[in-house]
Design an enzyme around this catalytic site. Structure first.
Site, PDB file in Angstrom:
ATOM      1  N   GLU A 162       0.866  -1.063  -0.099  1.00  0.00           N
ATOM      2  CA  GLU A 162      -0.156   0.089   0.054  1.00  0.00           C
ATOM      3  C   GLU A 162       0.911   1.368  -0.040  1.00  0.00           C
ATOM      4  O   GLU A 162       0.601   2.342   0.901  1.00  0.00           O
ATOM      5  CB  GLU A 162      -0.859   0.059   1.317  1.00  0.00           C
ATOM      6  CG  GLU A 162      -2.001  -1.330   1.156  1.00  0.00           C
ATOM      7  CD  GLU A 162      -3.008  -1.223   2.429  1.00  0.00           C
ATOM      8  OE1 GLU A 162      -2.626  -0.480   3.194  1.00  0.00           O
ATOM      9  OE2 GLU A 162      -3.663  -2.198   2.095  1.00  0.00           O
ATOM     10  N   GLU A 267      -5.777 -10.722  -1.490  1.00  0.00           N
ATOM     11  CA  GLU A 267      -6.678 -10.668  -0.437  1.00  0.00           C
ATOM     12  C   GLU A 267      -8.206 -10.771  -0.475  1.00  0.00           C
ATOM     13  O   GLU A 267      -8.955  -9.899  -0.117  1.00  0.00           O
ATOM     14  CB  GLU A 267      -6.430  -9.566   0.550  1.00  0.00           C
ATOM     15  CG  GLU A 267      -4.905  -9.387   0.868  1.00  0.00           C
ATOM     16  CD  GLU A 267      -4.522  -8.016   1.671  1.00  0.00           C
ATOM     17  OE1 GLU A 267      -5.454  -7.332   2.046  1.00  0.00           O
ATOM     18  OE2 GLU A 267      -3.305  -7.759   1.881  1.00  0.00           O
TER      19      GLU A 267
HETATM   20  C1  GLA Z   1      -5.015  -4.859   4.143  1.00  0.00           C
HETATM   21  C2  GLA Z   1      -3.851  -5.532   4.783  1.00  0.00           C
HETATM   22  C3  GLA Z   1      -4.054  -6.840   5.236  1.00  0.00           C
HETATM   23  C4  GLA Z   1      -5.265  -6.690   6.187  1.00  0.00           C
HETATM   24  C5  GLA Z   1      -6.246  -6.033   5.328  1.00  0.00           C
HETATM   25  C6  GLA Z   1      -7.535  -5.980   6.181  1.00  0.00           C
HETATM   26  O1  GLA Z   1      -5.501  -5.173   2.827  1.00  0.00           O
HETATM   27  O2  GLA Z   1      -2.912  -5.575   3.470  1.00  0.00           O
HETATM   28  O3  GLA Z   1      -3.012  -7.285   5.931  1.00  0.00           O
HETATM   29  O4  GLA Z   1      -5.038  -5.995   7.233  1.00  0.00           O
HETATM   30  O5  GLA Z   1      -6.174  -4.860   5.231  1.00  0.00           O
HETATM   31  O6  GLA Z   1      -7.698  -7.056   7.386  1.00  0.00           O
END
Ligand code: GLA
Length: 382
Positions: A162, A267
């Site tokens: 990020e 994710e």
């Molecule tokens: C982001 C992070 C993850 C997790 C998600 C929400 O996407 O990369 O590690 O913390 O948020 O849980």
């Protein structure tokens, strides 16, 4: 193949009207790991309860369904390195050992992020920002220590997570503000030094949005130009029922693969609850208040929403299968609905239903949709 034909084909294969949702033993339903074998790995982010076996139902599902795992929290800076001279490796050691015991591809998440990052890392006790040299040295020590510990055992690392804002510019994190833009290349150099064979990834959310995607494309080009052996971009894929479109997902995967890197879905979840914040964000720092209208599915998902979620997952996996030559893995952010971070984000205490397995670990229609996509992509053209 039409959806109707696909449903009939799947029902015939599992010998009933689709995988049972009445408490079937995990062995009686298809295994995603098997369904996608040869295309890409399929995985989930695990909580401590799962990889220590305390959550027996969750662990059983993981072992049957998945062949890659990510750590939901235990390798984040705040957990693995809570104080300057103190690393807490026991939970991460247990996570890696669990993956090895079950022959899974073990992923490291994440080394350099602005969140779940203790303040001591970038500010001293008097509240002043540390110097560039101090922060670089701390980043190097952290990466060399953590990656080095699992050298040859963790297959690949989300080195930077990020780094971009929604407009595609670099996020004004302590890393950027104190070190400057070269923190990015340095982080990858340190990770490569610590484990030259480990795959290195850049991971972010909402890269399907044009401005942010353009920023990520520029970032990947800069890393490659600097000689960073970047293996893949991770699309976090925290999706909604109607965002991003399958076409946007498709063109996003193409945009990165055109740069010569692979693309992983890292994710994945699909939020079915009403939006309470504007825009498509997965910024973990957001918090909102709630009303009961924003928590409509406390006692379960209505059939119409189950079907919409199934169709959504099926169309996403259709896209992933089309791009399987450049996709190494698709990882869900959680195992079953009760585990999901979306029960508590951006509002605490909602009842969320974003995954393929419900709170009792039973497969949802969305699971059938994903299996249909796997089989349709392999079926000979009619
Ligand atoms: C982001 C992070 C993850 C997790 C998600 C929400 O996407 O990369 O590690 O913390 O948020 O849980």
């Amino acid at each position: 193949m039409s959806v109707v034909v696909r449903i009939a084909a799947l029902s015939a294969l599992v010998g009933c009207a689709g995988p049972t949702r009445t408490g079937a033993a995990p062995q009686s339903i298809p295994s995603l790991r098997e369904e996608f074998r040869g295309a890409f790995h399929v995985g989930a982010a695990l909580s401590t309860a799962q990889f220590t076996g305390r959550d027996t139902a969750g662990a059983a599902l993981v072992e049957r369904q998945f062949d890659t795992i990510s750590p939901e929290n235990v390798l984040k800076w705040g957990l693995v390195h809570p104080a300057l001279d103190r690393y807490e490796f026991a939970p991460a050691d247990a996570y890696v050992a669990y993956g090895e015991r079950h022959g899974m591809m073990v992923i490291g998440h994440t080394l350099v992020w602005h969140s779940q990052l203790p303040r001591w890392v970038h500010h001293d006790a008097s509240g002043a920002a540390v110097s560039r040299d101090t922060l670089l040295a701390r980043m190097r020590d952290h990466i060399i220590t953590v990656v080095g510990r699992y050298r040859g055992r963790i297959k690949g690392w989300d080195v930077v997570n990020e780094a971009l804002d929604e407009d595609g510019t670099l996020r004004k994190s302590p890393w950027l503000e104190i070190i400057g833009e070269d923190y990015l290349v340095k982080a990858y150099q340190y990770a490569h030094e610590a484990d030259p064979a480990a795959e290195l990834y850049y991971n972010d959310y909402s890269l399907e949005n044009p401005a942010k995607r353009a920023g990520a494309v520029a970032l990947v080009k800069r890393l490659l130009a600097a000689g960073v052996p970047l293996k893949a971009v991770g699309l976090q894929a925290h999706q909604k029922l109607d965002w991003p479109t399958a076409a946007a997902e498709d063109s996003t995967i193409e945009a990165f693969s055109a740069l010569g890197v692979h693309v992983n879905l890292t994710e994945l979840d699909v939020d079915v609850l009403p939006a309470v914040v504007r825009g498509q964000t997965a910024d973990v720092g957001l918090r909102a208040a709630t009303t009961s209208a924003q928590n409509p599915f406390v006692s379960g998902l209505p059939d119409s929403t189950q079907r919409a979620l199934a169709a959504r997952y099926e169309s996403l996996f259709d896209v992933f299968m089309r791009h399987r030559a450049v996709i190494d893995r698709v990882t869900f952010w959680g195992v079953a609905d009760g585990d999901s971070w979306l029960n508590n984000w951006p509002v605490r205490g909602r009842t969320s239903h974003p995954l393929l397995f419900d709170r009792q670990h039973r497969p949802k229609p969305a699971f059938d949709g994903v299996v249909r996509a796997a089989r349709a992509a392999r079926a000979p053209a009619a």
